[in-house]
Design a protein around this motif. Structure first.
Motif, PDB file in Angstrom:
ATOM      1  N   ASN A 125       0.832  -1.201   0.000  1.00 42.89           N
ATOM      2  CA  ASN A 125       0.000   0.000   0.000  1.00 42.89           C
ATOM      3  C   ASN A 125       0.872   1.259   0.000  1.00 42.89           C
ATOM      4  OD1 ASN A 125      -1.447  -2.326   1.276  1.00 42.89           O
ATOM      5  ND2 ASN A 125      -3.173  -0.893   1.185  1.00 42.89           N
ATOM      6  N   ALA A 129      -1.270   7.121  -2.745  1.00 45.48           N
ATOM      7  CA  ALA A 129      -2.145   6.534  -3.764  1.00 45.48           C
ATOM      8  C   ALA A 129      -3.337   7.449  -4.010  1.00 45.48           C
ATOM      9  CB  ALA A 129      -2.603   5.165  -3.323  1.00 45.48           C
ATOM     10  N   ASP A 130      -3.645   7.667  -5.319  1.00 47.84           N
ATOM     11  CA  ASP A 130      -4.726   8.581  -5.677  1.00 47.84           C
ATOM     12  C   ASP A 130      -5.843   7.901  -6.471  1.00 47.84           C
ATOM     13  OD1 ASP A 130      -3.194   8.050  -7.851  1.00 47.84           O
ATOM     14  OD2 ASP A 130      -2.905  10.131  -8.465  1.00 47.84           O
ATOM     15  N   HIS A 131      -5.808   6.577  -6.571  1.00 52.09           N
ATOM     16  CA  HIS A 131      -6.868   5.847  -7.245  1.00 52.09           C
ATOM     17  C   HIS A 131      -7.577   4.933  -6.236  1.00 52.09           C
ATOM     18  CE1 HIS A 131      -4.389   7.141 -10.614  1.00 52.09           C
ATOM     19  NE2 HIS A 131      -5.410   6.850 -11.444  1.00 52.09           N
ATOM     20  N   VAL A 132      -8.820   4.657  -6.546  1.00 50.35           N
ATOM     21  CA  VAL A 132      -9.621   3.775  -5.680  1.00 50.35           C
ATOM     22  C   VAL A 132     -10.070   2.566  -6.487  1.00 50.35           C
ATOM     23  CG1 VAL A 132     -11.686   3.548  -4.273  1.00 50.35           C
ATOM     24  CG2 VAL A 132     -10.408   5.705  -4.281  1.00 50.35           C
ATOM     25  N   ARG A 133      -9.804   1.383  -5.967  1.00 58.11           N
ATOM     26  CA  ARG A 133     -10.237   0.140  -6.625  1.00 58.11           C
ATOM     27  C   ARG A 133     -11.336  -0.482  -5.771  1.00 58.11           C
ATOM     28  NH1 ARG A 133     -11.917  -3.989  -8.861  1.00 58.11           N
ATOM     29  NH2 ARG A 133     -10.701  -5.181 -10.410  1.00 58.11           N
ATOM     30  N   HIS A 134     -12.539  -0.607  -6.356  1.00 60.95           N
ATOM     31  CA  HIS A 134     -13.670  -1.211  -5.656  1.00 60.95           C
ATOM     32  C   HIS A 134     -13.765  -2.703  -5.993  1.00 60.95           C
ATOM     33  CE1 HIS A 134     -14.769   3.084  -5.505  1.00 60.95           C
ATOM     34  NE2 HIS A 134     -15.465   2.760  -4.414  1.00 60.95           N
ATOM     35  N   ARG A 143     -13.221  -1.155  -0.896  1.00 57.47           N
ATOM     36  CA  ARG A 143     -12.326  -0.366  -1.733  1.00 57.47           C
ATOM     37  C   ARG A 143     -10.932  -0.326  -1.134  1.00 57.47           C
ATOM     38  NH1 ARG A 143     -14.241   5.943  -0.816  1.00 57.47           N
ATOM     39  NH2 ARG A 143     -13.818   6.050   1.416  1.00 57.47           N
ATOM     40  N   HIS A 145      -7.057   1.919  -1.799  1.00 58.80           N
ATOM     41  CA  HIS A 145      -6.400   3.002  -2.518  1.00 58.80           C
ATOM     42  C   HIS A 145      -5.099   2.497  -3.141  1.00 58.80           C
ATOM     43  CE1 HIS A 145      -9.174   5.292   0.022  1.00 58.80           C
ATOM     44  NE2 HIS A 145      -9.043   6.290  -0.871  1.00 58.80           N
ATOM     45  N   ASP A 147      -2.158   3.325  -6.732  1.00 54.61           N
ATOM     46  CA  ASP A 147      -1.790   4.281  -7.781  1.00 54.61           C
ATOM     47  C   ASP A 147      -2.119   3.656  -9.131  1.00 54.61           C
ATOM     48  OD1 ASP A 147       0.130   2.362  -8.136  1.00 54.61           O
ATOM     49  OD2 ASP A 147       1.822   3.637  -7.597  1.00 54.61           O
TER      50      ASP A 147
END
Length: 209
Positions: A125, A129-134, A143, A145, A147
């Motif tokens: 981790n 990190a600026d992306h979210v993966r659901h 979710r 977080h 990159d």
């Protein structure tokens, strides 16, 4: 008048001597019970001539050994015995349930320790990190977080997400494969690149909200 023969004998002293000889020569009267002086073993004069002791064949019979009650003729189970059997059965079942619960607790603790040892220092981790993966997990949408590089690697099946103590960690595929042999229930997300791109609920695996 001529004296009688008795009077003549009395005067001469012969009659007196004869009486004294009879008195000294006669045996003394015997006491009741025999010459030995022992009590008579036969009939007891105080009890009407009946032999002493109880009557043969009379009186209470022999008591059962050990004080045990005679068995029931109707075949009914003794209540005390039935309660004892029931209590013993319940105690045995309770002891068995406690042993099974203790064994389950031991296995859970052992599994948890193995998972912690496997995941120690393996999380990838990123703080920036600026992306979210659901992803669906535990009947809910979760979710994590990541990159852009990690997002692409997750969608390609090169990285996975595992759950530990309520947190979701990004880890390599090797770690996910090892965890599958220990506790597969902790694998939250692992994409199969050969599978179709949409999940069974119609939501794309790489959906970003």
């Amino acid at each position: 008048m001529a004296e009688s023969l008795r009077d003549q004998l009395l005067k001469s002293g012969l009659v007196k001597e004869i009486r004294e000889e009879k008195r000294t020569s006669s045996p003394p009267p015997q006491k009741q019970g025999g010459a030995s002086g022992q009590p008579y073993a036969g009939k007891n004069p105080r009890h009407g001539g009946k032999p002493q002791g109880g009557r043969p064949g009379k009186g209470p019979g022999p008591k059962p050994q050990g004080g045990q009650r005679p068995p029931r003729k109707d075949g009914e189970i003794d209540l005390a015995k039935a309660y004892a059997i029931r209590a013993q059965t319940e105690a045995s079942e309770r002891k068995k349930a406690e042993a099974e619960a203790a064994e389950q607790a031991r296995l859970r603790k052992e599994k948890k320790n193995k998972v912690e040892a496997l995941l120690k220092d393996k999380a990838l981790n990123l703080a920036e990190a600026d992306h979210v993966r659901h992803f669906p997990y535990g009947e809910k949408i979760r979710r994590v977080h990541v990159d852009a590089v990690q997002l692409a690697a997750i969608n390609a099946g090169e990285l996975g997400v595992v759950q530990q103590n309520g947190r979701y960690l990004v880890v390599s595929k090797v770690v996910v494969d090892e965890l599958r042999g220990i506790a597969p229930e902790f694998i939250a997300l692992m994409v199969d690149p050969d599978a179709k791109s949409e999940s069974d609920d119609g939501v794309p695996d790489d959906l970003m909200w």
